[in-house]
Design a protein around this motif. Structure first.
Motif, PDB file in Angstrom:
ATOM      1  N   PRO A 193       3.599   2.362   7.366  1.00  0.00           N
ATOM      2  CA  PRO A 193       2.922   2.980   6.217  1.00  0.00           C
ATOM      3  C   PRO A 193       1.785   2.102   5.697  1.00  0.00           C
ATOM      4  O   PRO A 193       1.953   0.894   5.499  1.00  0.00           O
ATOM      5  N   VAL A 194       0.647   2.715   5.480  1.00  0.00           N
ATOM      6  CA  VAL A 194      -0.489   2.034   4.874  1.00  0.00           C
ATOM      7  C   VAL A 194      -1.084   2.981   3.846  1.00  0.00           C
ATOM      8  O   VAL A 194      -1.496   4.092   4.176  1.00  0.00           O
ATOM      9  N   GLY A 195      -1.111   2.542   2.599  1.00  0.00           N
ATOM     10  CA  GLY A 195      -1.655   3.368   1.531  1.00  0.00           C
ATOM     11  C   GLY A 195      -0.914   3.106   0.237  1.00  0.00           C
ATOM     12  O   GLY A 195       0.124   2.436   0.223  1.00  0.00           O
ATOM     13  N   PRO A 196      -1.436   3.615  -0.877  1.00  0.00           N
ATOM     14  CA  PRO A 196      -0.747   3.462  -2.164  1.00  0.00           C
ATOM     15  C   PRO A 196       0.562   4.229  -2.155  1.00  0.00           C
ATOM     16  O   PRO A 196       0.743   5.185  -1.386  1.00  0.00           O
ATOM     17  N   LEU A 197       1.484   3.831  -3.037  1.00  0.00           N
ATOM     18  CA  LEU A 197       2.832   4.384  -3.015  1.00  0.00           C
ATOM     19  C   LEU A 197       2.889   5.907  -3.092  1.00  0.00           C
ATOM     20  O   LEU A 197       3.658   6.519  -2.345  1.00  0.00           O
ATOM     21  N   PRO A 198       2.114   6.573  -3.915  1.00  0.00           N
ATOM     22  CA  PRO A 198       2.230   8.037  -3.894  1.00  0.00           C
ATOM     23  C   PRO A 198       1.952   8.625  -2.515  1.00  0.00           C
ATOM     24  O   PRO A 198       2.531   9.639  -2.145  1.00  0.00           O
ATOM     25  N   ALA A 199       1.081   7.985  -1.751  1.00  0.00           N
ATOM     26  CA  ALA A 199       0.705   8.518  -0.445  1.00  0.00           C
ATOM     27  C   ALA A 199       1.689   8.147   0.648  1.00  0.00           C
ATOM     28  O   ALA A 199       1.619   8.694   1.745  1.00  0.00           O
ATOM     29  N   VAL A 200       2.601   7.218   0.386  1.00  0.00           N
ATOM     30  CA  VAL A 200       3.591   6.807   1.392  1.00  0.00           C
ATOM     31  C   VAL A 200       5.009   6.978   0.857  1.00  0.00           C
ATOM     32  O   VAL A 200       5.941   6.339   1.331  1.00  0.00           O
ATOM     33  N   SER A 201       5.192   7.857  -0.114  1.00  0.00           N
ATOM     34  CA  SER A 201       6.519   8.042  -0.701  1.00  0.00           C
ATOM     35  C   SER A 201       7.483   8.717   0.265  1.00  0.00           C
ATOM     36  O   SER A 201       8.687   8.487   0.208  1.00  0.00           O
ATOM     37  N   LEU A 202       6.989   9.567   1.166  1.00  0.00           N
ATOM     38  CA  LEU A 202       7.866  10.138   2.189  1.00  0.00           C
ATOM     39  C   LEU A 202       8.397   9.034   3.104  1.00  0.00           C
ATOM     40  O   LEU A 202       9.578   9.016   3.448  1.00  0.00           O
ATOM     41  N   ALA A 203       7.528   8.102   3.482  1.00  0.00           N
ATOM     42  CA  ALA A 203       7.955   6.979   4.318  1.00  0.00           C
ATOM     43  C   ALA A 203       9.065   6.195   3.632  1.00  0.00           C
ATOM     44  O   ALA A 203      10.077   5.837   4.252  1.00  0.00           O
ATOM     45  N   ARG A 204       8.902   5.943   2.346  1.00  0.00           N
ATOM     46  CA  ARG A 204       9.925   5.214   1.596  1.00  0.00           C
ATOM     47  C   ARG A 204      11.232   6.004   1.568  1.00  0.00           C
ATOM     48  O   ARG A 204      12.322   5.445   1.752  1.00  0.00           O
ATOM     49  N   THR A 205      11.144   7.311   1.358  1.00  0.00           N
ATOM     50  CA  THR A 205      12.332   8.147   1.322  1.00  0.00           C
ATOM     51  C   THR A 205      13.075   8.132   2.659  1.00  0.00           C
ATOM     52  O   THR A 205      14.305   8.120   2.704  1.00  0.00           O
ATOM     53  N   LEU A 206      12.323   8.091   3.742  1.00  0.00           N
ATOM     54  CA  LEU A 206      12.933   8.093   5.067  1.00  0.00           C
ATOM     55  C   LEU A 206      13.540   6.746   5.440  1.00  0.00           C
ATOM     56  O   LEU A 206      14.285   6.655   6.420  1.00  0.00           O
ATOM     57  N   GLY A 207      13.220   5.698   4.685  1.00  0.00           N
ATOM     58  CA  GLY A 207      13.776   4.377   4.962  1.00  0.00           C
ATOM     59  C   GLY A 207      12.876   3.470   5.754  1.00  0.00           C
ATOM     60  O   GLY A 207      13.320   2.424   6.254  1.00  0.00           O
ATOM     61  N   VAL A 208      11.595   3.811   5.869  1.00  0.00           N
ATOM     62  CA  VAL A 208      10.641   2.973   6.587  1.00  0.00           C
ATOM     63  C   VAL A 208      10.160   1.859   5.659  1.00  0.00           C
ATOM     64  O   VAL A 208       9.788   2.125   4.518  1.00  0.00           O
ATOM     65  N   PRO A 209      10.147   0.600   6.110  1.00  0.00           N
ATOM     66  CA  PRO A 209       9.631  -0.489   5.264  1.00  0.00           C
ATOM     67  C   PRO A 209       8.163  -0.242   4.912  1.00  0.00           C
ATOM     68  O   PRO A 209       7.394   0.263   5.733  1.00  0.00           O
ATOM     69  N   LEU A 210       7.784  -0.622   3.700  1.00  0.00           N
ATOM     70  CA  LEU A 210       6.419  -0.390   3.256  1.00  0.00           C
ATOM     71  C   LEU A 210       5.475  -1.545   3.587  1.00  0.00           C
ATOM     72  O   LEU A 210       4.257  -1.372   3.546  1.00  0.00           O
ATOM     73  N   GLY A 211       5.990  -2.723   3.874  1.00  0.00           N
ATOM     74  CA  GLY A 211       5.135  -3.846   4.244  1.00  0.00           C
ATOM     75  C   GLY A 211       4.705  -3.750   5.696  1.00  0.00           C
ATOM     76  O   GLY A 211       5.491  -3.343   6.564  1.00  0.00           O
ATOM     77  N   PRO A 212       3.453  -4.136   6.030  1.00  0.00           N
ATOM     78  CA  PRO A 212       2.970  -3.976   7.402  1.00  0.00           C
ATOM     79  C   PRO A 212       3.736  -4.806   8.421  1.00  0.00           C
ATOM     80  O   PRO A 212       3.987  -4.341   9.539  1.00  0.00           O
ATOM     81  N   VAL A 213       4.128  -6.021   8.069  1.00  0.00           N
ATOM     82  CA  VAL A 213       4.855  -6.861   9.013  1.00  0.00           C
ATOM     83  C   VAL A 213       6.259  -6.304   9.259  1.00  0.00           C
ATOM     84  O   VAL A 213       6.691  -6.133  10.405  1.00  0.00           O
ATOM     85  N   ALA A 214       6.989  -6.009   8.178  1.00  0.00           N
ATOM     86  CA  ALA A 214       8.354  -5.481   8.325  1.00  0.00           C
ATOM     87  C   ALA A 214       8.349  -4.148   9.058  1.00  0.00           C
ATOM     88  O   ALA A 214       9.217  -3.887   9.903  1.00  0.00           O
ATOM     89  N   ALA A 215       7.385  -3.294   8.747  1.00  0.00           N
ATOM     90  CA  ALA A 215       7.328  -1.987   9.408  1.00  0.00           C
ATOM     91  C   ALA A 215       6.997  -2.141  10.891  1.00  0.00           C
ATOM     92  O   ALA A 215       7.575  -1.459  11.748  1.00  0.00           O
ATOM     93  N   ALA A 216       6.068  -3.035  11.217  1.00  0.00           N
ATOM     94  CA  ALA A 216       5.713  -3.254  12.623  1.00  0.00           C
ATOM     95  C   ALA A 216       6.876  -3.866  13.399  1.00  0.00           C
ATOM     96  O   ALA A 216       7.125  -3.499  14.554  1.00  0.00           O
TER      97      ALA A 216
END
Length: 328
Positions: A94-117
Protein backbone atom coordinates in the motif's frame (compact mmCIF):
# COMPACT_ATOMS: atom_id res chain seq x y z
CA UNK A 1 -3.11 -20.95 4.17
CA UNK A 2 0.14 -21.73 2.35
CA UNK A 3 3.42 -19.95 1.80
CA UNK A 4 4.24 -18.88 -1.76
CA UNK A 5 6.30 -21.49 -3.60
CA UNK A 6 9.95 -20.32 -3.72
CA UNK A 7 10.15 -21.62 -7.28
CA UNK A 8 7.42 -19.12 -8.20
CA UNK A 9 9.16 -16.08 -6.76
CA UNK A 10 9.07 -14.30 -10.09
CA UNK A 11 7.06 -11.13 -9.69
CA UNK A 12 5.24 -8.73 -11.97
CA UNK A 13 5.36 -5.47 -10.01
CA UNK A 14 2.67 -3.04 -11.17
CA UNK A 15 3.45 0.44 -9.82
CA UNK A 16 0.47 2.77 -9.80
CA UNK A 17 1.29 6.12 -11.47
CA UNK A 18 -0.38 8.08 -8.66
CA UNK A 19 1.80 6.30 -6.09
CA UNK A 20 4.89 7.21 -8.12
CA UNK A 21 3.93 10.87 -8.11
CA UNK A 22 2.65 11.15 -4.54
CA UNK A 23 5.23 9.08 -2.65
CA UNK A 24 8.15 8.17 -4.86
CA UNK A 25 10.33 7.38 -1.84
CA UNK A 26 8.01 4.64 -0.54
CA UNK A 27 7.74 3.24 -4.06
CA UNK A 28 11.54 3.15 -4.39
CA UNK A 29 11.96 1.42 -1.03
CA UNK A 30 9.37 -1.24 -1.82
CA UNK A 31 10.81 -1.83 -5.29
CA UNK A 32 14.35 -2.27 -3.92
CA UNK A 33 13.19 -4.76 -1.25
CA UNK A 34 11.32 -6.79 -3.86
CA UNK A 35 14.25 -6.75 -6.27
CA UNK A 36 16.52 -7.96 -3.50
CA UNK A 37 14.39 -11.04 -2.84
CA UNK A 38 12.95 -12.15 -6.17
CA UNK A 39 13.22 -11.85 -9.92
CA UNK A 40 11.06 -8.88 -10.73
CA UNK A 41 9.61 -7.34 -13.85
CA UNK A 42 8.58 -3.73 -13.29
CA UNK A 43 5.46 -2.35 -14.97
CA UNK A 44 5.02 1.44 -14.98
CA UNK A 45 1.59 1.89 -16.54
CA UNK A 46 0.16 5.25 -17.53
CA UNK A 47 -3.38 3.91 -17.86
CA UNK A 48 -5.61 0.87 -17.35
CA UNK A 49 -4.96 -0.59 -20.80
CA UNK A 50 -1.27 -0.96 -20.02
CA UNK A 51 -2.11 -2.77 -16.77
CA UNK A 52 -4.34 -5.21 -18.65
CA UNK A 53 -1.64 -5.88 -21.25
CA UNK A 54 0.98 -6.48 -18.57
CA UNK A 55 -1.28 -8.96 -16.73
CA UNK A 56 -2.07 -10.77 -19.98
CA UNK A 57 1.66 -11.20 -20.67
CA UNK A 58 2.79 -11.95 -17.11
CA UNK A 59 3.56 -15.62 -17.76
CA UNK A 60 4.21 -17.33 -14.38
CA UNK A 61 4.97 -14.11 -12.54
CA UNK A 62 2.88 -13.31 -9.46
CA UNK A 63 1.24 -9.87 -9.67
CA UNK A 64 2.26 -7.34 -7.02
CA UNK A 65 0.49 -3.98 -6.82
CA UNK A 66 2.30 -0.96 -5.43
CA UNK A 67 -0.39 1.66 -4.92
CA UNK A 68 -3.66 2.35 -3.16
CA UNK A 69 -6.94 0.46 -2.88
CA UNK A 70 -8.23 1.55 -6.28
CA UNK A 71 -5.08 0.23 -7.97
CA UNK A 72 -5.58 -3.13 -6.22
CA UNK A 73 -9.25 -3.24 -7.21
CA UNK A 74 -8.40 -2.53 -10.83
CA UNK A 75 -5.97 -5.46 -10.97
CA UNK A 76 -8.45 -7.74 -9.17
CA UNK A 77 -11.23 -6.87 -11.61
CA UNK A 78 -8.95 -7.46 -14.60
CA UNK A 79 -8.07 -10.91 -13.23
CA UNK A 80 -11.77 -11.59 -12.63
CA UNK A 81 -12.62 -10.72 -16.24
CA UNK A 82 -9.83 -13.07 -17.34
CA UNK A 83 -11.26 -15.77 -15.01
CA UNK A 84 -7.92 -16.03 -13.23
CA UNK A 85 -8.74 -14.39 -9.90
CA UNK A 86 -9.20 -17.62 -7.93
CA UNK A 87 -6.01 -19.14 -9.35
CA UNK A 88 -3.42 -16.38 -8.91
CA UNK A 89 -2.12 -15.10 -5.55
CA UNK A 90 -2.15 -11.30 -5.48
CA UNK A 91 0.14 -9.15 -3.34
CA UNK A 92 -0.11 -5.49 -2.35
CA UNK A 93 2.29 -2.84 -1.10
CA UNK A 94 0.00 0.00 0.00
CA UNK A 95 1.17 3.49 -0.90
CA UNK A 96 -1.03 6.48 -0.18
CA UNK A 97 -2.79 8.32 2.65
CA UNK A 98 -4.84 6.20 5.04
CA UNK A 99 -8.26 6.89 3.53
CA UNK A 100 -6.95 5.62 0.20
CA UNK A 101 -5.45 2.43 1.68
CA UNK A 102 -8.10 1.60 4.28
CA UNK A 103 -9.16 -1.54 2.38
CA UNK A 104 -5.55 -2.75 2.56
CA UNK A 105 -5.55 -2.18 6.31
CA UNK A 106 -8.86 -4.02 6.67
CA UNK A 107 -7.50 -6.99 4.75
CA UNK A 108 -4.46 -7.19 7.05
CA UNK A 109 -1.79 -5.88 4.69
CA UNK A 110 1.01 -3.92 6.45
CA UNK A 111 0.94 -0.23 5.61
CA UNK A 112 4.71 0.36 5.75
CA UNK A 113 6.61 -0.19 2.47
CA UNK A 114 9.32 -2.39 3.99
CA UNK A 115 6.94 -4.60 6.01
CA UNK A 116 4.54 -4.91 3.09
CA UNK A 117 7.32 -5.80 0.64
CA UNK A 118 8.73 -8.39 3.07
CA UNK A 119 5.25 -9.90 3.35
CA UNK A 120 5.15 -10.22 -0.46
CA UNK A 121 8.38 -12.24 -0.35
CA UNK A 122 7.96 -14.22 2.87
CA UNK A 123 4.25 -14.09 3.60
CA UNK A 124 1.50 -16.65 3.61
CA UNK A 125 -1.12 -17.06 0.93
CA UNK A 126 -4.66 -16.80 2.27
CA UNK A 127 -7.79 -17.74 0.37
CA UNK A 128 -10.59 -15.26 0.97
CA UNK A 129 -14.27 -15.16 0.14
CA UNK A 130 -15.46 -12.56 -2.33
CA UNK A 131 -18.69 -11.04 -3.64
CA UNK A 132 -19.27 -10.83 -7.39
CA UNK A 133 -22.20 -9.04 -9.02
CA UNK A 134 -23.99 -10.08 -12.20
CA UNK A 135 -21.88 -7.65 -14.23
CA UNK A 136 -18.66 -9.29 -12.98
CA UNK A 137 -17.76 -6.55 -10.50
CA UNK A 138 -15.77 -7.78 -7.50
CA UNK A 139 -16.29 -6.68 -3.88
CA UNK A 140 -13.45 -7.61 -1.52
CA UNK A 141 -14.37 -5.92 1.75
CA UNK A 142 -18.07 -5.14 1.64
CA UNK A 143 -20.70 -2.75 0.36
CA UNK A 144 -23.49 -0.62 1.64
CA UNK A 145 -26.29 1.53 0.34
CA UNK A 146 -25.96 4.88 2.10
CA UNK A 147 -29.59 5.47 2.91
CA UNK A 148 -28.66 7.70 5.86
CA UNK A 149 -28.35 6.92 9.55
CA UNK A 150 -30.05 4.18 11.50
CA UNK A 151 -32.74 4.78 14.12
CA UNK A 152 -30.12 5.46 16.78
CA UNK A 153 -28.05 7.72 14.55
CA UNK A 154 -25.44 5.04 13.95
CA UNK A 155 -24.07 3.89 10.61
CA UNK A 156 -24.08 0.26 9.67
CA UNK A 157 -21.20 -0.19 7.26
CA UNK A 158 -20.20 -3.82 6.77
CA UNK A 159 -17.30 -5.28 8.67
CA UNK A 160 -14.36 -6.56 6.65
CA UNK A 161 -12.17 -9.61 7.32
CA UNK A 162 -10.14 -7.79 9.96
CA UNK A 163 -13.26 -6.63 11.81
CA UNK A 164 -12.86 -2.94 10.91
CA UNK A 165 -16.00 -0.85 10.52
CA UNK A 166 -16.93 -0.11 6.95
CA UNK A 167 -15.95 -1.89 3.75
CA UNK A 168 -12.52 -0.36 4.03
CA UNK A 169 -12.44 0.52 7.69
CA UNK A 170 -13.97 3.95 7.06
CA UNK A 171 -17.65 4.57 7.52
CA UNK A 172 -18.00 7.30 4.92
CA UNK A 173 -14.90 7.26 2.74
CA UNK A 174 -15.13 7.37 -1.03
CA UNK A 175 -13.25 5.73 -3.85
CA UNK A 176 -9.72 5.34 -2.62
CA UNK A 177 -10.90 7.38 0.35
CA UNK A 178 -12.40 9.91 -1.95
CA UNK A 179 -16.00 10.96 -2.22
CA UNK A 180 -18.62 12.17 0.23
CA UNK A 181 -21.81 10.11 0.58
CA UNK A 182 -24.58 11.19 -1.76
CA UNK A 183 -27.54 8.83 -2.06
CA UNK A 184 -29.58 9.82 -5.09
CA UNK A 185 -32.87 9.04 -6.73
CA UNK A 186 -34.25 7.54 -3.52
CA UNK A 187 -37.99 7.35 -3.06
CA UNK A 188 -38.78 8.75 0.37
CA UNK A 189 -42.05 7.78 1.97
CA UNK A 190 -44.09 8.63 5.04
CA UNK A 191 -41.88 9.14 8.07
CA UNK A 192 -38.74 9.51 5.98
CA UNK A 193 -36.40 12.41 6.59
CA UNK A 194 -36.16 15.03 3.85
CA UNK A 195 -33.10 14.55 1.67
CA UNK A 196 -30.59 17.35 1.92
CA UNK A 197 -27.43 17.66 -0.09
CA UNK A 198 -24.10 16.69 1.38
CA UNK A 199 -21.47 19.38 1.23
CA UNK A 200 -18.87 18.35 -1.33
CA UNK A 201 -20.85 15.28 -2.39
CA UNK A 202 -20.39 15.42 -6.11
CA UNK A 203 -21.41 11.83 -6.70
CA UNK A 204 -19.42 9.75 -9.11
CA UNK A 205 -16.42 11.43 -10.63
CA UNK A 206 -15.88 11.20 -14.37
CA UNK A 207 -12.12 11.33 -13.88
CA UNK A 208 -10.32 8.01 -14.59
CA UNK A 209 -8.95 6.04 -11.65
CA UNK A 210 -5.37 6.82 -12.61
CA UNK A 211 -5.86 10.62 -12.74
CA UNK A 212 -3.63 12.03 -9.95
CA UNK A 213 -5.41 15.37 -9.77
CA UNK A 214 -8.83 13.77 -9.39
CA UNK A 215 -7.78 11.23 -6.78
CA UNK A 216 -5.74 13.71 -4.76
CA UNK A 217 -8.62 16.18 -4.69
CA UNK A 218 -11.14 13.51 -3.74
CA UNK A 219 -8.86 12.22 -0.99
CA UNK A 220 -8.62 15.72 0.46
CA UNK A 221 -12.40 16.07 0.23
CA UNK A 222 -12.88 12.89 2.26
CA UNK A 223 -10.78 14.28 5.09
CA UNK A 224 -13.24 17.17 5.28
CA UNK A 225 -16.42 15.14 4.80
CA UNK A 226 -15.50 11.79 6.36
CA UNK A 227 -16.93 10.20 9.53
CA UNK A 228 -16.21 13.16 11.83
CA UNK A 229 -17.66 15.73 9.49
CA UNK A 230 -20.51 13.50 8.35
CA UNK A 231 -22.04 13.64 11.80
CA UNK A 232 -22.78 17.31 11.21
CA UNK A 233 -24.34 16.85 7.76
CA UNK A 234 -28.00 15.82 7.39
CA UNK A 235 -28.45 12.73 5.20
CA UNK A 236 -31.59 11.21 3.66
CA UNK A 237 -33.50 9.22 6.25
CA UNK A 238 -34.68 6.20 4.27
CA UNK A 239 -34.92 4.54 0.88
CA UNK A 240 -37.48 2.20 -0.63
CA UNK A 241 -35.89 -1.03 -1.84
CA UNK A 242 -36.89 -4.63 -2.44
CA UNK A 243 -34.32 -6.95 -0.86
CA UNK A 244 -34.14 -10.70 -1.38
CA UNK A 245 -31.79 -13.29 0.12
CA UNK A 246 -31.59 -16.53 -1.87
CA UNK A 247 -34.93 -15.65 -3.43
CA UNK A 248 -36.64 -15.09 -0.08
CA UNK A 249 -38.12 -11.62 0.43
CA UNK A 250 -36.51 -9.70 3.31
CA UNK A 251 -38.07 -6.26 2.81
CA UNK A 252 -40.32 -4.84 0.13
CA UNK A 253 -40.86 -1.36 -1.28
CA UNK A 254 -43.54 -0.58 1.30
CA UNK A 255 -41.02 -0.85 4.16
CA UNK A 256 -38.42 1.94 3.91
CA UNK A 257 -34.84 1.08 4.87
CA UNK A 258 -32.28 3.41 6.42
CA UNK A 259 -29.15 1.36 5.80
CA UNK A 260 -28.27 -1.83 3.93
CA UNK A 261 -24.92 -3.58 4.04
CA UNK A 262 -23.58 -6.76 2.49
CA UNK A 263 -20.24 -8.41 3.31
CA UNK A 264 -18.63 -11.74 2.55
CA UNK A 265 -18.97 -14.14 5.48
CA UNK A 266 -17.43 -17.55 6.10
CA UNK A 267 -18.39 -20.60 4.10
CA UNK A 268 -19.22 -18.90 0.83
CA UNK A 269 -22.10 -16.87 2.27
CA UNK A 270 -22.89 -13.17 2.28
CA UNK A 271 -24.02 -11.47 5.47
CA UNK A 272 -26.90 -9.08 4.85
CA UNK A 273 -27.78 -6.38 7.40
CA UNK A 274 -30.89 -4.26 6.91
CA UNK A 275 -31.98 -1.33 9.06
CA UNK A 276 -35.64 -0.47 8.52
CA UNK A 277 -37.30 2.80 9.42
CA UNK A 278 -39.73 1.23 11.89
CA UNK A 279 -37.43 -1.22 13.71
CA UNK A 280 -35.11 -0.65 16.64
CA UNK A 281 -32.70 -3.41 15.63
CA UNK A 282 -31.37 -4.45 12.22
CA UNK A 283 -32.31 -7.63 10.46
CA UNK A 284 -29.34 -9.90 9.83
CA UNK A 285 -29.38 -12.82 7.46
CA UNK A 286 -26.84 -14.99 5.66
CA UNK A 287 -27.34 -16.15 2.09
CA UNK A 288 -25.35 -17.11 -0.95
CA UNK A 289 -27.10 -14.57 -3.17
CA UNK A 290 -28.48 -11.12 -2.32
CA UNK A 291 -30.62 -9.13 -4.76
CA UNK A 292 -31.57 -5.47 -4.25
CA UNK A 293 -33.92 -3.61 -6.57
CA UNK A 294 -36.16 -0.57 -6.62
CA UNK A 295 -35.92 3.08 -7.60
CA UNK A 296 -32.47 4.01 -8.92
CA UNK A 297 -29.95 3.82 -6.08
CA UNK A 298 -26.24 4.14 -5.59
CA UNK A 299 -24.09 1.90 -3.45
CA UNK A 300 -20.57 2.05 -2.14
CA UNK A 301 -18.44 -1.08 -2.61
CA UNK A 302 -14.88 -1.10 -1.23
CA UNK A 303 -15.24 2.67 -0.94
CA UNK A 304 -16.02 3.12 -4.65
CA UNK A 305 -19.35 4.80 -5.39
CA UNK A 306 -21.34 2.98 -8.08
CA UNK A 307 -24.63 3.68 -9.82
CA UNK A 308 -27.33 4.67 -10.03
CA UNK A 309 -28.73 1.20 -10.76
CA UNK A 310 -32.22 -0.25 -10.42
CA UNK A 311 -31.25 -3.83 -9.69
CA UNK A 312 -28.10 -5.62 -8.58
CA UNK A 313 -27.38 -9.15 -7.42
CA UNK A 314 -24.27 -10.14 -5.48
CA UNK A 315 -23.19 -13.78 -5.17
CA UNK A 316 -20.73 -14.96 -2.54
CA UNK A 317 -17.87 -17.18 -3.68
CA UNK A 318 -15.94 -19.21 -1.14
CA UNK A 319 -12.18 -18.73 -1.46
CA UNK A 320 -12.77 -16.64 -4.55
CA UNK A 321 -9.40 -14.91 -4.46
CA UNK A 322 -5.93 -15.33 -2.97
CA UNK A 323 -4.01 -12.65 -1.06
CA UNK A 324 -0.47 -12.91 0.32
CA UNK A 325 -0.35 -11.69 3.95
CA UNK A 326 2.31 -11.67 6.69
CA UNK A 327 2.86 -15.03 8.36
CA UNK A 328 1.17 -15.55 11.70
Amino acid sequence: MSAPDPSEQALLVVIDPVARRMDGESVRIARDVLRGGAATKICLPDGPEEVERALARRGRRRPVVIGDDSALLHVVNVLQRRRELADIPVSLVPVGPLPAVSLARTLGVPLGPVAAARAVLDGTERRLDVLVDEAGGVVLGGLWIPGGYGPGGETDAPTGPAGTTGPNGSAEAGEGGATAVEPVDAAPGPGCATAESVVGGGGESHQPWWSPAARTARSALTLLTGPAAAGRVPLPGCTRLRIEADGVLVTDLDQPVTRVSVAAADGGLAELTVHTHDADHPRRQRARRVTISGPAFRYRADNALTGPVRRRTWTAHAEGWRLVLPQG
